[in-house]
Every structure is written in C-alpha cells, then in structure tokens.
Design an enzyme around this catalytic site. Structure first.
Site, PDB file in Angstrom:
ATOM      1  N   ARG A  93       3.266   1.769  -0.314  1.00 52.10           N
ATOM      2  CA  ARG A  93       3.027   0.359  -0.630  1.00 52.10           C
ATOM      3  C   ARG A  93       4.001  -0.509   0.162  1.00 52.10           C
ATOM      4  NH1 ARG A  93       4.732  -0.813  -4.945  1.00 52.10           N
ATOM      5  NH2 ARG A  93       5.419   1.194  -5.726  1.00 52.10           N
ATOM      6  N   TYR A 121      -3.407   2.780   3.167  1.00 48.88           N
ATOM      7  CA  TYR A 121      -2.681   3.564   2.162  1.00 48.88           C
ATOM      8  C   TYR A 121      -3.088   3.189   0.729  1.00 48.88           C
ATOM      9  CZ  TYR A 121       0.786   5.130  -1.109  1.00 48.88           C
ATOM     10  OH  TYR A 121       1.370   5.677  -2.217  1.00 48.88           O
ATOM     11  N   GLY A 161      -2.145   2.434  -2.642  1.00 53.62           N
ATOM     12  CA  GLY A 161      -1.901   1.229  -3.421  1.00 53.62           C
ATOM     13  C   GLY A 161      -2.236  -0.059  -2.683  1.00 53.62           C
ATOM     14  N   LYS A 186      -3.723  -0.643  -8.158  1.00 46.45           N
ATOM     15  CA  LYS A 186      -2.624  -1.584  -8.439  1.00 46.45           C
ATOM     16  C   LYS A 186      -3.087  -3.034  -8.350  1.00 46.45           C
ATOM     17  CE  LYS A 186       0.071   1.945  -8.650  1.00 46.45           C
ATOM     18  NZ  LYS A 186       0.903   2.366  -9.759  1.00 46.45           N
ATOM     19  N   HIS A 238       1.899  -0.346 -16.268  1.00 48.60           N
ATOM     20  CA  HIS A 238       2.125   0.813 -15.395  1.00 48.60           C
ATOM     21  C   HIS A 238       2.567   1.989 -16.260  1.00 48.60           C
ATOM     22  CE1 HIS A 238       4.329   2.395 -11.514  1.00 48.60           C
ATOM     23  NE2 HIS A 238       3.117   2.885 -11.615  1.00 48.60           N
ATOM     24  N   SER A 250       7.444   3.828  -9.971  1.00 50.62           N
ATOM     25  CA  SER A 250       6.724   4.718  -9.061  1.00 50.62           C
ATOM     26  C   SER A 250       7.561   5.950  -8.725  1.00 50.62           C
ATOM     27  CB  SER A 250       6.379   3.958  -7.783  1.00 50.62           C
ATOM     28  OG  SER A 250       5.602   2.830  -8.109  1.00 50.62           O
ATOM     29  N   ALA A 251       6.894   7.096  -8.746  1.00 51.75           N
ATOM     30  CA  ALA A 251       7.528   8.380  -8.430  1.00 51.75           C
ATOM     31  C   ALA A 251       8.719   8.683  -9.335  1.00 51.75           C
ATOM     32  CB  ALA A 251       7.922   8.446  -6.942  1.00 51.75           C
ATOM     33  N   CYS A 252       8.598   8.328 -10.615  1.00 55.98           N
ATOM     34  CA  CYS A 252       9.661   8.615 -11.586  1.00 55.98           C
ATOM     35  C   CYS A 252       9.167   9.471 -12.749  1.00 55.98           C
ATOM     36  CB  CYS A 252      10.288   7.327 -12.092  1.00 55.98           C
ATOM     37  SG  CYS A 252      11.286   6.500 -10.842  1.00 55.98           S
ATOM     38  N   GLY A 253       8.039  10.134 -12.599  1.00 55.92           N
ATOM     39  CA  GLY A 253       7.692  11.167 -13.572  1.00 55.92           C
ATOM     40  C   GLY A 253       6.525  10.904 -14.505  1.00 55.92           C
ATOM     41  N   THR A 282       3.092  11.146 -13.913  1.00 54.17           N
ATOM     42  CA  THR A 282       2.066  12.188 -13.813  1.00 54.17           C
ATOM     43  C   THR A 282       2.572  13.470 -14.468  1.00 54.17           C
ATOM     44  OG1 THR A 282       1.258  11.211 -11.758  1.00 54.17           O
ATOM     45  CG2 THR A 282       0.589  13.478 -12.211  1.00 54.17           C
ATOM     46  N   ASP A 316      -1.085   6.805 -14.924  1.00 56.27           N
ATOM     47  CA  ASP A 316      -0.481   5.717 -14.133  1.00 56.27           C
ATOM     48  C   ASP A 316      -0.667   4.325 -14.738  1.00 56.27           C
ATOM     49  OD1 ASP A 316       0.996   5.122 -11.678  1.00 56.27           O
ATOM     50  OD2 ASP A 316      -0.811   4.122 -10.976  1.00 56.27           O
ATOM     51  N   ASN A 332       6.249  10.655   0.339  1.00 51.98           N
ATOM     52  CA  ASN A 332       5.242   9.972  -0.487  1.00 51.98           C
ATOM     53  C   ASN A 332       3.842  10.523  -0.205  1.00 51.98           C
ATOM     54  OD1 ASN A 332       4.431   8.022  -2.459  1.00 51.98           O
ATOM     55  ND2 ASN A 332       3.683   6.703  -0.808  1.00 51.98           N
ATOM     56  N   SER A 333       3.767  11.786   0.229  1.00 58.22           N
ATOM     57  CA  SER A 333       2.429  12.360   0.400  1.00 58.22           C
ATOM     58  C   SER A 333       1.773  12.465  -0.981  1.00 58.22           C
ATOM     59  CB  SER A 333       2.511  13.723   1.089  1.00 58.22           C
ATOM     60  OG  SER A 333       3.436  14.577   0.446  1.00 58.22           O
ATOM     61  N   ARG A 334       0.448  12.341  -1.000  1.00 55.49           N
ATOM     62  CA  ARG A 334      -0.266  12.207  -2.283  1.00 55.49           C
ATOM     63  C   ARG A 334      -1.480  13.123  -2.329  1.00 55.49           C
ATOM     64  NH1 ARG A 334       1.686   8.298  -6.338  1.00 55.49           N
ATOM     65  NH2 ARG A 334       3.528   7.457  -5.293  1.00 55.49           N
ATOM     66  N   ARG A 345      14.942   6.077 -13.170  1.00 55.59           N
ATOM     67  CA  ARG A 345      15.664   7.144 -12.497  1.00 55.59           C
ATOM     68  C   ARG A 345      17.084   6.644 -12.351  1.00 55.59           C
ATOM     69  NH1 ARG A 345      13.987  11.225  -8.560  1.00 55.59           N
ATOM     70  NH2 ARG A 345      11.785  10.874  -8.992  1.00 55.59           N
TER      71      ARG A 345
HETATM   72  P1  GTP Z   1       3.558   7.117  -9.229  1.00 55.71           P
HETATM   73  O1  GTP Z   1       2.271   7.849  -8.979  1.00 55.71           O
HETATM   74  O2  GTP Z   1       4.234   6.718  -7.941  1.00 55.71           O
HETATM   75  O3  GTP Z   1       3.427   5.952 -10.149  1.00 55.71           O
HETATM   76  O4  GTP Z   1       4.607   8.196  -9.790  1.00 55.71           O
HETATM   77  P2  GTP Z   1       4.813   8.997 -11.173  1.00 55.71           P
HETATM   78  O5  GTP Z   1       5.647   8.192 -12.089  1.00 55.71           O
HETATM   79  O6  GTP Z   1       3.521   9.518 -11.682  1.00 55.71           O
HETATM   80  O7  GTP Z   1       5.759  10.216 -10.685  1.00 55.71           O
HETATM   81  P3  GTP Z   1       5.525  11.802 -10.660  1.00 55.71           P
HETATM   82  O8  GTP Z   1       5.255  12.391 -12.009  1.00 55.71           O
HETATM   83  O9  GTP Z   1       4.545  12.097  -9.593  1.00 55.71           O
HETATM   84  O10 GTP Z   1       6.964  12.316 -10.212  1.00 55.71           O
HETATM   85  C1  GTP Z   1       7.587  11.939  -9.027  1.00 55.71           C
HETATM   86  C2  GTP Z   1       8.669  12.928  -8.623  1.00 55.71           C
HETATM   87  O11 GTP Z   1       9.614  13.104  -9.674  1.00 55.71           O
HETATM   88  C3  GTP Z   1       8.105  14.302  -8.295  1.00 55.71           C
HETATM   89  O12 GTP Z   1       8.739  14.775  -7.130  1.00 55.71           O
HETATM   90  C4  GTP Z   1       8.485  15.131  -9.486  1.00 55.71           C
HETATM   91  O13 GTP Z   1       8.662  16.481  -9.148  1.00 55.71           O
HETATM   92  C5  GTP Z   1       9.773  14.470 -10.008  1.00 55.71           C
HETATM   93  N1  GTP Z   1       9.902  14.593 -11.491  1.00 55.71           N
HETATM   94  C6  GTP Z   1       8.947  14.323 -12.415  1.00 55.71           C
HETATM   95  N2  GTP Z   1       9.390  14.580 -13.673  1.00 55.71           N
HETATM   96  C7  GTP Z   1      10.672  15.005 -13.545  1.00 55.71           C
HETATM   97  C8  GTP Z   1      11.677  15.414 -14.492  1.00 55.71           C
HETATM   98  O14 GTP Z   1      11.479  15.445 -15.711  1.00 55.71           O
HETATM   99  N3  GTP Z   1      12.902  15.765 -13.982  1.00 55.71           N
HETATM  100  C9  GTP Z   1      13.143  15.751 -12.631  1.00 55.71           C
HETATM  101  N4  GTP Z   1      14.362  16.113 -12.214  1.00 55.71           N
HETATM  102  N5  GTP Z   1      12.221  15.378 -11.712  1.00 55.71           N
HETATM  103  C10 GTP Z   1      11.008  15.004 -12.155  1.00 55.71           C
HETATM  104  C1  SPV Z   2       2.768   3.855  -7.269  1.00 53.28           C
HETATM  105  O1  SPV Z   2       3.347   3.584  -6.196  1.00 53.28           O
HETATM  106  O2  SPV Z   2       3.212   3.470  -8.371  1.00 53.28           O
HETATM  107  C2  SPV Z   2       1.531   4.664  -7.265  1.00 53.28           C
HETATM  108  C3  SPV Z   2       0.925   5.022  -5.969  1.00 53.28           C
HETATM  109  O3  SPV Z   2       1.021   4.982  -8.317  1.00 53.28           O
HETATM  110  S1  SPV Z   2       0.006   3.695  -5.306  1.00 53.28           S
HETATM  111  O4  SPV Z   2      -1.334   3.718  -5.919  1.00 53.28           O
HETATM  112  O5  SPV Z   2      -0.111   3.891  -3.898  1.00 53.28           O
HETATM  113  O6  SPV Z   2       0.634   2.432  -5.603  1.00 53.28           O
HETATM  114 MN    MN Z   3       2.113   4.158 -10.082  1.00 56.00          MN
END
Ligand code: GTP
Ligand code: SPV
Ligand code: MN
Length: 579
Positions: free
Chosen positions: A69, A197, A199, A206, A226, A248-251, A253, A275, A362-364, A395
C-alpha cells in the site's frame, strides 16, 4: 452482459469513453470465467503456473516498485478539508477529479475493461453493501472473484437496491509518480491509478469496505473496522465471538485461524473473518459482526507447519501467490517456510542472498475463505455473530503488556485511540518504526479521527451491553530481541482469560492502565518459558507509561477542538492514575 440499472450502464459508457478500451467484459463470477482469465494470463506471462505439491496455484510478480500500500499517495477528498482530518491526506474533490481524469484519459487503449459487480457481505444480508469496480487488470478480476461475492448475484442485488459504490481502477503505466488512490466518500466513489497491488487495486477491500464504509457507517450508526472475527468454543461447548483489530501484518489472519495446541484439549476455534468487520447494534443492543469479505489476502512469509499448519495447507491449492520466490521444482518459496530452497527470487532473478529476501516481505496469498479448514459457515449468516469482546493490539517490542482490559467502554475507546505499533512491510516506507495507529485504522479511516472517536463513544449511549474491550501484545521482546511470548496457537491461553473476564469468572488486578491478569491467571502449563518471563510480560513500567500517556495526550491534542471532551477526560484519568 449489460444491466437494467441505468446509472451503472451510463457510468460504464462514460468510463469507456474516457479510457478508450479495446473491449468491455462484464464479469459474471463463474468458474469458467475465472479459468479463462487464468489461461489468458498464463499466455501473456502475467501468471506463472506453480507445481510440486501446489495444485491450481499461480504466481504473479508485480512491478518491483508496486508491492505494498502507498499511504502517502492515498487521499480522502471531502469538500471540507477538516472532514478528512489530520489522519488523512486531503485533496479538494474538483482538483482530484481533474487530476484523475487526465490520468485515466485513454489509459485503457488496447486493453480490456472489466466491469466487476461485487457484494461485500452475505448477499442476502441487510448489512451487506455492493460496489462495482471497473478495472483494466485481469489480476484484479481474478482476485476479486476470490475475495468478494462477485458477479451475477451482486449485479442482481445492485439492480434491486439501486445503490452501489463506484470504483474506477487502472494499472496505468505503474509509474510511482503517476499513482494515486483517491476516495470521494460524499459521492461513494473511488479512483485508483497506477498500482496493481492488493490494497491499492482490489477496491472492494480497504478502499470500499474500510475507507468508504467507515464514512457511511458513521452516518448510519455502525462501524467498519480493520478487525478479524473468530469463534472460540470451550470444551463445555460455550461459544464466544471475538473481534480483534491489529495493524497490518500484526497477526489478524493468524489469530483468526488459531490452532489450539495439544495442551488446550477440547477448545475449538473457527474463523469468521481475517481482516475486516462491519459491526452493527441489533434491536437488543447486542453488537453483531459480519465479515464483508469472502477470501483472504494474507501475508505469506512466516507461514509454516509449526506457526499455522492450517494456513500452510490452505494455500496448497487454488491459491494465487503474489511476489513469492520459487524453488527449482517450481514450488512457491518464502522466508520461514522451513522446507525447500529458493532458486528464483520474487523479482524473477536467480536467487542470491546478497540481494535480500527471496520472497518479498509483503508477499501475499489470495484464497477463498471456504478453503480454510476451520471456516465457520456463520460467515454466511446474514445476521452476523454476537461479539463478546473487542481486542486491540499492536507490535510493541517494549511497554505494552501481554494483555489488559479496559475499565469500561469509554476507557476502551481511549485504549484503542492510543494504539501504537511498529510499521511493517504492508505499506511502503520504513519498517519497525513505532507509530500511532488508532484502532489499527490509521491508513483506513475515511474521515477525521476525532469524529471517529466521537462515533465510537456514542455507542455507550445506545447500548447497555457492549462488548468488553482489551489490549494485547504478542510481540514483547527481551534485551536480546527474543520474543517473550510464544504466540500463534498459544495465544489461545490469553483469549481464555479474556473470555473468562467477559463471564466474570477470572481474577485481575487493577492497575493505572486497566485490569491485568496475575501471572497465575494465565495458564502456562506445558509452555517452554523461562522463569520471570510471565512477570515481565505482565509488568507495567510506570515511568515508561507516564511517557506513553504524555505522547498519547500530545497525539490526541493534535486533533484540536474536534477531540471529544469525554476522550480528553479519559486521558486525564489515565495521567492522574499514573501520577
Ligand atoms: P494484514 O493482512 O496486513 O492486515 O495482516 P494480519 O494482521 O492478518 O497479519 P498476519 O496474521 O498475516 O501476520 C503477519 C506476520 O506476523 C506473519 O509473518 C506472522 O507469522 C507473524 N505473526 C502472527 N501472529 C504472531 C504471533 O502470535 N507471534 C509472533 N511472534 N508473530 C506472529
Ligand atoms: C493490510 O495492509 O492491512 C492488508 C493488505 O490487509 S492490503 O489489502 O493490501 O491492504
Ligand atoms: Mn489488513
């Protein structure tokens, strides 16, 4: 295919006149259509077929300058600048329209214009909303097929309801200097140019389900957040639904797909969403959630048999990978996959470690939610699920304890407004910098955060049985950088305390920042933790928290007069409690 909705028909004609495509294709959402788009993209090289243990899986490599994004190029274009707020980039609607018309003029020459009708939410839910995305990207079309309820049923609903969000997208020439993601919430319009890309390009996600929807939700009395939605069933068969907002990317999923470890016998977890959540009060004052999406666009790196074998297995068939590496056997590969070795990196070059990670951080993956082995059929329930607790998180290497509970709703809104988190690769820019990300919505709120907090606070006047609010941090580290908490499946131990608190069955101590468990209140049986780790995870360093409270206060004050007085009051109480 055309439509009986005249406004839609007119809009498509108008956009075709502007963008000059060679063909127009109305997406019906069928499997045959999906397959023919895939075949066509295999032919052009936009997709590569993956092999090995991966069935019907494809790799798309995006432009190396277009992998995340772009928050600095994302705008909210309200007629009044202050309605967008300091949390958004703003441009005057007329200026933005002119700029975008120039970019879109003739941009689809020689390309196909896809008309993608989609529905966010169960097709027969009163909470669901429809949109139409016009795009010149077949990649967007196949992703929208997996991520939304796309095609004929959505078009029929649009023809019945008469309303839809308009989203216009073109990949343009992928020049970052000619890339803009514009939102016109007053007109229910999105215009996105120059990026392919996720988002930035899958406009249902989004752009619609968060930025436009949050604006509409405020007007109509609901929330677009979110947040993941997860069902936790106890060994006794009691079910709770939790909604959690992490940046984003903080856990999200991973928490939504949590696999109970063997030590947690009898617990079951099912996924409603990973999400986005749309939250409505029902006639009894119960907050209910639907997931507007139908698929997952998830972070690939870090996914392995240990961290989440369900996610790992889920993406072995019928998945689209974006920007991963491949092995010599043409299997997808990513960092921390723990099997195989990369041969070709995400840019398509022979892998060499000095060039950085093999897969983009940020590969998906894109998959239909129905491929999740713990998919809950309630994700299709038009009425949504009743939410017991809302969980905020970030995080944070330091400071934020493993878990704490807000005293009440208003305090919980302060906890949400004060969320900060280390930046990740999900957005372009520096990674690992702590920034404020209120309610994990910093990049996604389609209006002024001050008004957003006022809207959140207003729920306390509308219901007596709102969910309890919590904050968690799975990412605290010791001085050597080691994670103090094992995370992933073990997070269930924390969710158990949260659920017990909702049922008034668990102990807590009251601290300046809220209710914390005692070390003994979190089950650590069978965990390989060092002595003192749990105490550290649950410790509150008053001096650091005083600094944090001051920083939160400064941040809130940057919203000026518009900041709700009751939020300022809550903040004052926090500072007083910290002394
Ligand atoms: P978006 O799709 O960007 O909104 O992200 P998200 O919040 O769904 O994040 P996702 O669950 O994909 O996790 C992102 C990264 O954090 C990955 O590399 C996971 O392996 C790592 N991660 C997720 N949960 C944990 C956890 O409980 N502990 C640790 N140390 N890492 C975690
Ligand atoms: C995020 O960045 O929070 C995502 C991926 O869930 S994207 O849909 O690209 O925004
Ligand atoms: Mn997201």
């Amino acid at each position: 295919m055309t439509t009986s909705n005249e406004a839609l028909q007119r809009w498509v004609t108008e956009i075709a006149d502007l963008t000059k495509p060679a063909n127009i294709h109305w997406c019906d959402g069928s499997e045959a259509e999906y397959q023919s788009l895939i075949d066509q993209m295999l032919e052009t090289g936009d997709l590569l077929r993956l092999d090995g243990g991966y069935e019907n899986c494809y790799l798309h490599r995006s432009d190396p300058s277009d992998v995340a994004r772009v928050e600095h190029l994302t705008f909210v274009c309200t007629s009044d600048e202050t309605d967008a707020g300091p949390n958004n980039n703003w441009m005057a609607p007329a200026e933005a329209r002119t700029k975008m018309d120039d970019l879109f003029a003739g941009c689809m020459a020689g390309r196909t214009l896809y008309v993608i009708p989609y529905c966010m939410g169960p097709i027969d839910s009163p909470y669901a909303r429809c949109g139409v995305e016009i795009t010149d990207s077949a990649y967007v079309a196949i992703n929208m097929k997996l991520m939304t309820r796309m095609g004929k049923p959505a078009l029929q609903r649009i023809e019945r309801d008469g309303t839809f969000v308009r989203g216009l997208h073109s990949i343009g020439d992928l020049n970052p200097d000619r890339r803009f993601i514009m939102h016109f919430p007053e007109e229910l319009l999105i215009q996105s140019f120059g990026s392919g890309y996720g988002g930035n390009a899958l406009l249902g996600k989004k752009c619609h389900a968060l930025r436009i929807a949050s604006y509409q939700a405020r007007q109509e009395g609901w929330l677009a957040e979110h947040m993941l939605i997860v069902e936790i069933e106890s060994p006794q068969g009691e079910k709770h639904y939790l909604a959690a907002a992490f940046p984003s990317a903080c856990g999200k999923t991973n928490l939504a797909m949590l696999i109970p470890p063997e030590t947690q016998a009898g617990w079951k977890v099912r996924t409603l969403g990973d999400d986005i959540a749309w939250l409505h009060l029902d006639e009894t004052g119960q907050l209910r959630a639907i997931n507007p999406e139908a698929g997952y666009f998830g972070v690939v790196p870090g996914t392995n048999e240990q961290t989440n074998c369900n996610a790992y297995d889920m993406i072995k068939s019928d998945a689209i990978f974006t920007n991963v590496a491949v092995t010599a056997d043409n299997e997808p590969w990513w960092e921390d996959k723990n099997v195989g070795t990369p041969a070709i990196d995400w840019k398509g070059q022979p892998y060499a470690s000095e060039n950085g990670p093999a897969a983009h951080p940020n590969s998906r993956f894109t998959v239909s939610a129905k491929q999740n082995p713990t998919y809950s059929p309630l994700a299709d329930d038009p009425a949504g699920v009743p939410i017991s607790a809302i969980i905020f998180g970030g995080r944070r290497r330091e400071l934020a304890p493993l878990v704490y509970q807000a005293r009440n709703w208003n305090h919980g809104v302060l906890v949400g407004a004060g969320v900060a988190s280390e930046t990740t690769a999900a957005a372009t820019g520096e990674v690992g910098v702590v920034r404020r990300d209120p309610m994990a919505m910093k990049p996604f709120c389609g209006y002024n955060f001050a008004d957003y907090w006022a809207h959140w606070l207003s729920f306390a006047e509308r219901s007596e049985n709102l969910p309890e609010i919590f904050h968690v941090n799975w990412f605290r580290r010791d001085a050597d950088g080691r994670f103090l908490w094992p995370g992933f499946g073990e997070n269930l131990r924390v969710l158990r305390w949260i659920i017990e608190r909702c049922e008034n069955r668990a102990d807590a101590t009251e601290t300046a920042i809220g209710y914390l468990p005692l070390a003994a209140d979190i089950d650590t049986n069978g965990l390989d933790m060092r002595d003192g780790d749990m105490d550290w995870l649950l410790s509150i360093d008053t001096a650091s928290w005083r600094e944090e409270a001051a920083a939160i206060g400064e941040y809130l004050q940057s919203y000026g007069d518009r900041l709700p007085a009751s939020l300022a009051d809550e903040h004052k109480k926090l500072q007083d409690a910290l002394g």
